[in-house]
Design an enzyme around this catalytic site. Structure first.
Site, PDB file in Angstrom:
ATOM      1  N   CYS A   1      -0.232  28.537 -15.749  1.00 45.17           N
ATOM      2  CA  CYS A   1      -0.753  28.916 -17.057  1.00 45.17           C
ATOM      3  C   CYS A   1      -1.259  27.686 -17.796  1.00 45.17           C
ATOM      4  O   CYS A   1      -0.703  27.295 -18.831  1.00 45.17           O
ATOM      5  CB  CYS A   1       0.341  29.599 -17.852  1.00 45.17           C
ATOM      6  SG  CYS A   1       1.071  30.950 -16.962  1.00 45.17           S
TER       7      CYS A   1
ATOM      8  N   PRO B   1       0.823  -1.210   0.000  1.00 42.95           N
ATOM      9  CA  PRO B   1       0.000   0.000   0.000  1.00 42.95           C
ATOM     10  C   PRO B   1       0.858   1.260   0.000  1.00 42.95           C
ATOM     11  O   PRO B   1       1.953   1.277   0.555  1.00 42.95           O
ATOM     12  CB  PRO B   1      -0.763  -0.115   1.317  1.00 42.95           C
ATOM     13  CG  PRO B   1       0.123  -0.924   2.203  1.00 42.95           C
ATOM     14  CD  PRO B   1       0.849  -1.880   1.310  1.00 42.95           C
ATOM     15  N   GLY B   2       0.360   2.286  -0.658  1.00 42.24           N
ATOM     16  CA  GLY B   2       0.983   3.606  -0.576  1.00 42.24           C
ATOM     17  C   GLY B   2      -0.080   4.574  -0.093  1.00 42.24           C
ATOM     18  O   GLY B   2      -0.135   4.986   1.061  1.00 42.24           O
ATOM     19  N   ARG B   3      -1.004   4.881  -1.017  1.00 41.58           N
ATOM     20  CA  ARG B   3      -2.067   5.843  -0.753  1.00 41.58           C
ATOM     21  C   ARG B   3      -2.803   5.606   0.562  1.00 41.58           C
ATOM     22  O   ARG B   3      -3.043   6.537   1.315  1.00 41.58           O
ATOM     23  CB  ARG B   3      -3.077   5.774  -1.914  1.00 41.58           C
ATOM     24  CG  ARG B   3      -4.134   6.851  -1.909  1.00 41.58           C
ATOM     25  CD  ARG B   3      -5.214   6.555  -2.959  1.00 41.58           C
ATOM     26  NE  ARG B   3      -4.652   6.140  -4.235  1.00 41.58           N
ATOM     27  CZ  ARG B   3      -4.267   6.973  -5.185  1.00 41.58           C
ATOM     28  NH1 ARG B   3      -4.434   8.265  -5.033  1.00 41.58           N
ATOM     29  NH2 ARG B   3      -3.734   6.518  -6.305  1.00 41.58           N
TER      30      ARG B   3
ATOM     31  N   TYR C   1       0.895  11.167  -3.199  1.00 43.02           N
ATOM     32  CA  TYR C   1       1.070  11.607  -4.589  1.00 43.02           C
ATOM     33  C   TYR C   1       0.911  13.117  -4.768  1.00 43.02           C
ATOM     34  O   TYR C   1       0.527  13.576  -5.840  1.00 43.02           O
ATOM     35  CB  TYR C   1       0.121  10.849  -5.529  1.00 43.02           C
ATOM     36  CG  TYR C   1       0.308   9.355  -5.471  1.00 43.02           C
ATOM     37  CD1 TYR C   1       1.408   8.753  -6.067  1.00 43.02           C
ATOM     38  CD2 TYR C   1      -0.584   8.543  -4.776  1.00 43.02           C
ATOM     39  CE1 TYR C   1       1.604   7.384  -5.989  1.00 43.02           C
ATOM     40  CE2 TYR C   1      -0.388   7.172  -4.693  1.00 43.02           C
ATOM     41  CZ  TYR C   1       0.701   6.599  -5.304  1.00 43.02           C
ATOM     42  OH  TYR C   1       0.900   5.243  -5.215  1.00 43.02           O
TER      43      TYR C   1
HETATM   44  C1  LIG Z   1       1.677   2.470  -7.292  1.00 41.20           C
HETATM   45  C2  LIG Z   1       1.933   1.075  -6.893  1.00 41.20           C
HETATM   46  C3  LIG Z   1       1.594   0.653  -5.600  1.00 41.20           C
HETATM   47  C4  LIG Z   1       0.900   1.529  -4.592  1.00 41.20           C
HETATM   48  O1  LIG Z   1      -0.343   1.955  -5.032  1.00 41.20           O
HETATM   49  P1  LIG Z   1      -1.309   2.724  -4.012  1.00 41.20           P
HETATM   50  O2  LIG Z   1      -2.520   3.008  -4.809  1.00 41.20           O
HETATM   51  O3  LIG Z   1      -0.598   3.974  -3.600  1.00 41.20           O
HETATM   52  O4  LIG Z   1      -1.542   1.811  -2.871  1.00 41.20           O
HETATM   53  C5  LIG Z   1       1.926  -0.640  -5.252  1.00 41.20           C
HETATM   54  N1  LIG Z   1       2.539  -1.467  -6.122  1.00 41.20           N
HETATM   55  C6  LIG Z   1       2.877  -1.085  -7.364  1.00 41.20           C
HETATM   56  C7  LIG Z   1       3.574  -2.027  -8.260  1.00 41.20           C
HETATM   57  C8  LIG Z   1       2.571   0.191  -7.790  1.00 41.20           C
HETATM   58  O5  LIG Z   1       2.885   0.554  -9.038  1.00 41.20           O
END
Ligand SMILES: *Cc1c(COP(=O)(O)O)cnc(C)c1O
Length: 421
Positions: free
Chosen positions: A351, A281-283, A380
């Site tokens: 712009c 996970p990131g988001r 992001y």
């Molecule tokens: C972007 C990405 C993630 C994370 O995605 P989220 O939507 O931020 O959780 C994980 N794995 C891969 C391979 C990605 O490209």
């Protein structure tokens, strides 16, 4: 009249002290979310581990938090790997992703001993094999699979459909596995298993379950036909969050739990040994933990009713609305007690006609000098920040236990042009 507070902090004071635009990020919220994910995944059994997708938000403080909390790290570039090394992030807990790594990036990954490379093409697998051989090393590799499923999200955030630039289709993976061991081919690589990531900002796990169906079928076939044992299965990230009232994401424990259940019951049914499982996970970890503060500049009320509230940032600190129509909520920080009185668009300062942070949001009447907080910008935004129109990248302030501290300094004009000769 009271001001809008973020995790106990009156952000008006932060805007005065550090200027705007300003990213404000709650360390407490990040830690809470990391622990929530670990609670429903890592702690479920010892085979499960979470890797944070560093592309969503990467700073030295973020790396400190991740090391304290014991997460792994996904990187997709030499730059992300560089900061991780600077901070002495344990290399064996780093996964190196990316569909077009350069030789220099692969060399950096091999030389610092990243735990695994996630590969996307035969060309790259062969290159890593050769470069590992030159170093007398052995590289652990996962192959990214294109499961041929379409995620219900923006097309720029769907990554698992047939013909995607990401991954290899199952039939090509069978070729790789069958050609291993026949000669010296790929002898400097340990093929540990597979990876898939079907998209981002997913509201539920239906696409992931569909993808798992394809990939588990492949794993079984590889075992039956070639005796190949899959030791790691990386199920990607993409867990959705609530940017606006329109978003209704599935509970995270159900999202992740459903995937783990599916893998475990499949392996039981077909007598496969269950691979180690990874999520990335990131988001979900950082999005809600961040806001961006802007000062209101010109407010333009046009005949016909359109109102543009101009702010001192926009595309350079948040390109997502222009890139894929991302939507956000916002509050007028110093008028948070007033009822909304007009429908406005919050306009960025670049712009580009597409530089509108939010279209048609109801706010109390705004005027020059007011402060706006755009919510849910932890993911992001800082990581996509750019210098378009030569706007410096804003500072990041971290909040912990109600106490703010500067985490990343605002870029200066001199720094912005420092590479010019
Ligand atoms: C972007 C990405 C993630 C994370 O995605 P989220 O939507 O931020 O959780 C994980 N794995 C891969 C391979 C990605 O490209």
């Amino acid at each position: 009249m009271s001001n809008f507070k973020f995790h106990g902090v009156d952000v008006t004071g932060l805007a005065h002290e550090y200027g705007t635009p300003l990213y404000v990020v709650s360390e407490d919220e990040i830690v809470r979310r990391i622990r929530a994910i670990k609670g429903c995944f890592d702690e479920r059994n010892e085979r499960c581990s979470t890797f944070f997708a560093s592309k969503s938000f990467l700073t030295k403080d973020m790396l400190r938090i991740l090391m304290r909390e014991g997460l792994g790290l996904d990187v997709v570039s030499g730059g992300e790997l560089f900061l991780a090394q600077e901070m002495r992030f344990p290399p064996e807990k780093i996964a190196f992703h990316g569909n077009s790594k350069t030789e220099r990036e692969i060399a950096a990954g091999l030389d610092c001993g990243v735990g695994k490379f996630v590969c996307d093409s035969m060309d790259e697998i062969e290159l890593i094999d050769r470069m590992a051989g030159e170093r007398g090393a052995n590289a652990r590799v996962l192959i990214r699979v294109t499961p041929g499923v379409e995620a219900h999200t923006h097309k720029y955030m769907s990554t698992g459909e047939t013909g995607s630039k990401f991954g290899l289709p199952p039939e090509m993976i069978k070729e790789v596995v069958s050609s291993r061991g026949t000669s010296a081919y790929l002898s400097n690589i340990s093929l540990m298993g597979f990876h898939f990531h079907v998209g981002s900002q997913l509201m539920d796990n239906s696409t992931n379950l569909e993808a798992l169906g394809v990939i588990l079928g492949l794993i079984k076939e590889l075992r039956d036909d070639y005796g190949f044992e899959t030791r790691i299965l990386d199920m990607g990230g993409g867990f959705g969050v609530r940017y606006t009232k329109k978003d209704n994401p599935q509970n995270i424990a159900d999202f992740i739990g459903g995937m783990v259940d599916k893998v475990e019951s499949f392996c039981r049914s077909y007598g496969l040994s269950c691979p180690s499982l990874v999520i990335e996970p990131g988001r979900w970890i950082v999005s809600d933990a961040g806001i961006t503060l802007y000062s209101v500049g010109s407010v333009k009320r046009l005949p016909g009713g359109a109102v543009y509230v101009g702010v001192d940032g926009g595309y350079p600190d948040n390109p997502r609305p222009a890139l894929y129509g991302a939507e956000y909520e916002a509050v007028l920080v110093n008028k948070v007690d007033l009822p909304p009185s007009e429908t406005v668009s919050i306009a960025g300062k670049c712009c580009e006609s597409g530089d509108i942070l939010i279209r048609d949001i109801e706010l109390p009447e705004a005027q020059r000098g007011d402060l706006i907080a755009v919510l849910g910008t932890g993911a992001y935004n800082h990581s996509m920040a750019n210098n378009y129109n030569k706007n410096p990248i804003p500072a990041v302030v971290m909040v912990k236990d109600g106490t703010p501290r500067l985490s990343v300094r605002r870029q200066t004009y001199e720094e912005m042009f420092s590479g010019n000769i």
